[in-house]
Design a protein around this motif. Structure first.
Motif, PDB file in Angstrom:
ATOM      1  N   TYR A  16       0.856  -1.183   0.000  1.00 56.09           N
ATOM      2  CA  TYR A  16       0.000   0.000   0.000  1.00 56.09           C
ATOM      3  C   TYR A  16       0.891   1.232   0.000  1.00 56.09           C
ATOM      4  N   GLN A  17       0.464   2.240  -0.686  1.00 53.93           N
ATOM      5  CA  GLN A  17       1.167   3.529  -0.733  1.00 53.93           C
ATOM      6  C   GLN A  17       2.658   3.403  -0.987  1.00 53.93           C
ATOM      7  N   ILE A  20       4.069   0.290   2.348  1.00 54.41           N
ATOM      8  CA  ILE A  20       3.588  -0.639   3.371  1.00 54.41           C
ATOM      9  C   ILE A  20       3.404  -2.032   2.771  1.00 54.41           C
ATOM     10  N   VAL A  22       2.248  -5.575   2.817  1.00 52.67           N
ATOM     11  CA  VAL A  22       1.233  -6.304   3.586  1.00 52.67           C
ATOM     12  C   VAL A  22       1.199  -7.798   3.246  1.00 52.67           C
ATOM     13  N   ALA A  41      -6.161 -14.235  11.663  1.00 52.14           N
ATOM     14  CA  ALA A  41      -6.563 -13.218  12.629  1.00 52.14           C
ATOM     15  C   ALA A  41      -6.782 -11.878  11.943  1.00 52.14           C
ATOM     16  N   ASN A  42      -7.345 -10.965  12.674  1.00 49.66           N
ATOM     17  CA  ASN A  42      -7.532  -9.597  12.213  1.00 49.66           C
ATOM     18  C   ASN A  42      -6.208  -9.004  11.751  1.00 49.66           C
ATOM     19  N   GLY A  43      -6.199  -8.408  10.574  1.00 47.37           N
ATOM     20  CA  GLY A  43      -4.985  -7.750  10.105  1.00 47.37           C
ATOM     21  C   GLY A  43      -3.995  -8.675   9.412  1.00 47.37           C
ATOM     22  N   ALA A  44      -4.353  -9.939   9.249  1.00 50.78           N
ATOM     23  CA  ALA A  44      -3.437 -10.915   8.631  1.00 50.78           C
ATOM     24  C   ALA A  44      -3.228 -10.651   7.144  1.00 50.78           C
ATOM     25  N   GLY A  45      -4.216  -9.995   6.525  1.00 53.22           N
ATOM     26  CA  GLY A  45      -4.100  -9.708   5.088  1.00 53.22           C
ATOM     27  C   GLY A  45      -5.142 -10.422   4.238  1.00 53.22           C
ATOM     28  N   LYS A  46      -6.199 -10.900   4.859  1.00 54.75           N
ATOM     29  CA  LYS A  46      -7.241 -11.648   4.134  1.00 54.75           C
ATOM     30  C   LYS A  46      -7.979 -10.754   3.123  1.00 54.75           C
ATOM     31  N   SER A  47      -8.466  -9.610   3.606  1.00 46.72           N
ATOM     32  CA  SER A  47      -9.189  -8.711   2.694  1.00 46.72           C
ATOM     33  C   SER A  47      -8.266  -8.197   1.601  1.00 46.72           C
ATOM     34  N   THR A  48      -7.027  -7.937   1.967  1.00 43.16           N
ATOM     35  CA  THR A  48      -6.051  -7.478   0.977  1.00 43.16           C
ATOM     36  C   THR A  48      -5.875  -8.526  -0.120  1.00 43.16           C
ATOM     37  N   GLU A  60      -7.434   1.627  -3.532  1.00 44.78           N
ATOM     38  CA  GLU A  60      -6.983   1.976  -2.179  1.00 44.78           C
ATOM     39  C   GLU A  60      -5.494   2.270  -2.165  1.00 44.78           C
TER      40      GLU A  60
HETATM   41  N1  LIG Z   1      -5.638   0.892   2.322  1.00 42.33           N
HETATM   42  C1  LIG Z   1      -4.665   0.517   3.154  1.00 42.33           C
HETATM   43  N2  LIG Z   1      -3.553   1.286   3.310  1.00 42.33           N
HETATM   44  C2  LIG Z   1      -2.580   0.912   4.163  1.00 42.33           C
HETATM   45  N3  LIG Z   1      -2.591  -0.225   4.898  1.00 42.33           N
HETATM   46  C3  LIG Z   1      -3.670  -1.015   4.796  1.00 42.33           C
HETATM   47  C4  LIG Z   1      -4.766  -0.689   3.932  1.00 42.33           C
HETATM   48  N4  LIG Z   1      -5.703  -1.670   4.019  1.00 42.33           N
HETATM   49  C5  LIG Z   1      -5.201  -2.552   4.907  1.00 42.33           C
HETATM   50  N5  LIG Z   1      -4.001  -2.168   5.377  1.00 42.33           N
HETATM   51  C6  LIG Z   1      -3.170  -2.898   6.354  1.00 42.33           C
HETATM   52  O1  LIG Z   1      -2.893  -4.185   5.834  1.00 42.33           O
HETATM   53  C7  LIG Z   1      -2.918  -5.161   6.857  1.00 42.33           C
HETATM   54  C8  LIG Z   1      -3.897  -6.262   6.459  1.00 42.33           C
HETATM   55  O2  LIG Z   1      -5.211  -5.742   6.415  1.00 42.33           O
HETATM   56  P1  LIG Z   1      -6.437  -6.593   5.889  1.00 42.33           P
HETATM   57  O3  LIG Z   1      -6.082  -7.186   4.580  1.00 42.33           O
HETATM   58  O4  LIG Z   1      -7.629  -5.723   5.947  1.00 42.33           O
HETATM   59  O5  LIG Z   1      -6.492  -7.755   6.989  1.00 42.33           O
HETATM   60  P2  LIG Z   1      -7.681  -8.767   7.381  1.00 42.33           P
HETATM   61  O6  LIG Z   1      -8.728  -8.687   6.331  1.00 42.33           O
HETATM   62  O7  LIG Z   1      -7.021 -10.101   7.454  1.00 42.33           O
HETATM   63  O8  LIG Z   1      -8.187  -8.329   8.709  1.00 42.33           O
HETATM   64  C9  LIG Z   1      -3.323  -4.434   8.135  1.00 42.33           C
HETATM   65  O9  LIG Z   1      -2.156  -4.196   8.873  1.00 42.33           O
HETATM   66  C10 LIG Z   1      -3.922  -3.165   7.629  1.00 42.33           C
HETATM   67  O10 LIG Z   1      -3.695  -2.116   8.553  1.00 42.33           O
END
Ligand SMILES: Nc1ncnc2c1ncn2[C@@H]1O[C@H](COP(=O)(O)OP(=O)(O)O)[C@@H](O)[C@H]1O
Ligand SMILES: [Mg+2]
Length: 269
Positions: A16-17, A20, A22, A41-48, A60
């Motif tokens: 990201y940006q 970062i 991920v 877990a939360n923040g693992a990178g699933k949605s990413t 994003e």
């Molecule tokens: N748009 C973004 N810009 C910067 N960092 C991001 C962004 N979206 C998610 N992150 C970071 O990427 C990591 C993984 O996020 P995410 O994929 O949402 O995890 P999960 O879905 O597993 O909870 C987190 O540390 C989150 O803070």
């Protein structure tokens, strides 16, 4: 799953940006007709991971900086979200974003615009109402007034209107009552079996996810730390401990204990 693979992530890295990092080399496969669970877990990178596949990442300020993503043999990691939707991958994002001022049916109609085959609105609506009879009952209701469960059905139905070849589903159970979750998961299973729709399912509810999936991956800090057939994962002591909250004795540990234990014991290190 090699032969029947429809989606393939080859060691992808996501940033990201531009700074970062991920995802640090994620590989996974979704087979034709299967449900694959992506856990962690939360923040693992699933949605990413889901957004990298659907192309929504680009909205994003995120980018696939290494590796590749193949869908039905063609590379898609350079394509826009619109192009990826056209080849048949639809993501149902977490948080149930409905068009609040539109009715349920109007929301579904919007989904049909992504329909690659232009198979017509009516058959699409009939199919969605077949799987979600509740949506038919409330089709004239303004969607902003619908319950969380109804909105979840709606965002899934809206994605179905585009007749996807692969559905990416992000945390469908989040914040819903157990009975509703059960209903939604039954529909997920039916969609998969009856429509032969492959689904990549992200879920915090590991027990449920592994009950409907054939295969699963566990993501931790942007890496796949474990994968295997769902029944094998269900029996795995680490999964039981960390995600199902069960010790060897089958008793429930407190969340605090698990967190503590988790910090001490890193996976596969
Ligand atoms: N748009 C973004 N810009 C910067 N960092 C991001 C962004 N979206 C998610 N992150 C970071 O990427 C990591 C993984 O996020 P995410 O994929 O949402 O995890 P999960 O879905 O597993 O909870 C987190 O540390 C989150 O803070
Ligand atoms: Mg998420």
């Amino acid at each position: 799953m090699e032969n029947g693979s429809i989606l393939k992530l080859n060691n992808i890295e996501v940033m990201y940006q531009e700074v970062i990092l991920v995802l640090k080399g994620v590989s996974l496969d979704v087979g034709r007709g299967g449900i694959v669970a992506l856990l962690g877990a939360n923040g693992a990178g699933k949605s990413t991971t889901l957004k990298a596949i659907s192309g929504l990442l680009k909205h994003e300020d995120g980018e696939v900086t290494d590796g590749s993503i193949e869908f039905m043999g063609g590379r898609i990691d350079r394509k826009s979200a619109e192009e990826i939707a056209k080849v048949g991958i639809l993501q149902v994002i977490e948080g149930r974003r409905v068009f609040e001022h539109l009715t349920v049916e109007e929301n579904l109609t919007v989904g049909a615009h992504l329909n690659r085959t232009a198979a017509g609105l009516k058959p699409g609506l009939e199919m969605v109402y077949h799987y979600f009879p509740r949506l038919k009952q409330i089709r004239h209701t303004v969607s902003g007034f619908c319950s969380g469960g109804e909105q979840q059905m709606l965002v899934m139905g809206r994605a179905l209107m585009a007749r996807p070849k692969l559905m990416l589903l992000d945390e469908p159970s989040m914040g819903l009552a157990p009975l509703l979750i059960k209903e939604i998961f039954e529909i997920i299973t039916r969609l998969n079996r009856e429509e032969h729709l492959p689904i990549l399912l992200v879920e915090q509810n590991v027990k449920l996810a592994l009950a409907v999936a054939g295969y699963g991956y566990v993501l931790e800090s942007g890496r796949v730390v474990m994968d295997g057939p769902a029944d094998k994962l269900r029996d795995n002591p680490d999964i039981k401990e960390f995600y199902l909250g069960l010790t060897d004795l089958g008793t429930r540990k407190t969340f605090r204990n698990i967190k503590h234990y988790k910090r001490r014991k890193r996976w596969l290190t």
